[in-house]
Design an enzyme around this catalytic site. Sequence first.
Site, PDB file in Angstrom:
ATOM      1  N   SER A  76      -8.143 -15.434  -9.332  1.00 48.04           N
ATOM      2  CA  SER A  76      -9.607 -15.450  -9.219  1.00 48.04           C
ATOM      3  C   SER A  76     -10.034 -16.910  -9.165  1.00 48.04           C
ATOM      4  CB  SER A  76     -10.219 -14.773 -10.449  1.00 48.04           C
ATOM      5  OG  SER A  76     -11.603 -15.043 -10.576  1.00 48.04           O
ATOM      6  N   TYR A  86     -10.678 -13.140 -19.683  1.00 47.32           N
ATOM      7  CA  TYR A  86     -10.448 -12.893 -18.251  1.00 47.32           C
ATOM      8  C   TYR A  86      -9.894 -14.147 -17.588  1.00 47.32           C
ATOM      9  CZ  TYR A  86     -11.336 -11.897 -13.347  1.00 47.32           C
ATOM     10  OH  TYR A  86     -11.188 -11.723 -11.990  1.00 47.32           O
TER      11      TYR A  86
END
Length: 286
Positions: free
Chosen positions: A137, A150
């Site tokens: 990401s 995350y």
Amino acid sequence: MSSETPVWFITASSSGFGKYIALEALSRGHKVIASARSTARISDLASAGADTVALDVTSPLPELQKIAKEANSKYGRITHLVNAAGYILEGAVEETSPKEDFDTFNTNVFGMLNVIKAFLPYLRATSGEKTISNFGSIASWGGGPGFALYSGTKWACSGISESLRPELEPFGIKTTVIEPGYFRTGFLNAGARVKSAVQMKEYDETVVGQTRAALDKTDNNQPGDVVKGCKVIVDILTHSGVAEGKDIPIRVALGSDSPPYIEKKLRDTQKLLDEWKPITMSTDHE
């Protein structure tokens, strides 16, 4: 690439990148083995021509190995493994519980690792070029308030992918990490976005509270088109379309917001290094 029809195995195919990579590959006449925790969630892919299988990436390795063996036996080969399973855990570090911390690493990192371990014997045995695609990401490049867990998992995915690249290239396997910016998937929808069970009022008026509000506002308003993104991904992994004649890169900074985010991190890091280098490099033995 082998002249044989590509065969894809994709995790988390019920939505988002997993689903649309599967559909894009099918549209090109490729074979797709799509997986999700329940095959009922991917019946639309079965109708589109995919083979479907139930797979939970957090299952014990022996169970994943059994699924990998059965998947490979369908066509006698796997050419593209895509690890698309993952979710965001929203919460300040003080708020998230040890179980919530473990669960997010278990899906986002350990699940990816164990799927790779299960499929590697078959990828190595397949002739020609093969690929493993893991999902990082833009959060692989920068942490932030309210999504530390995350970000930590995605840094891990990118670091593991970078390490796998030289390990597996001798076997004709190219590893890449896809690092998307904000794409309009169900990723931030209720039910997919996991919030810590504990939300402390002390954080409501801090940057953590601002992150919560920003994620609410971003949901369903992301700039990235997942269908366009998946077309680019499949082009890159098959050396076709916009990626014809190009090697598969170690990372794919996907989306209009991903390269600028990474570039800013590079500039900030260079500035920090330049400022502190005279001090931090003065530590060698005489």
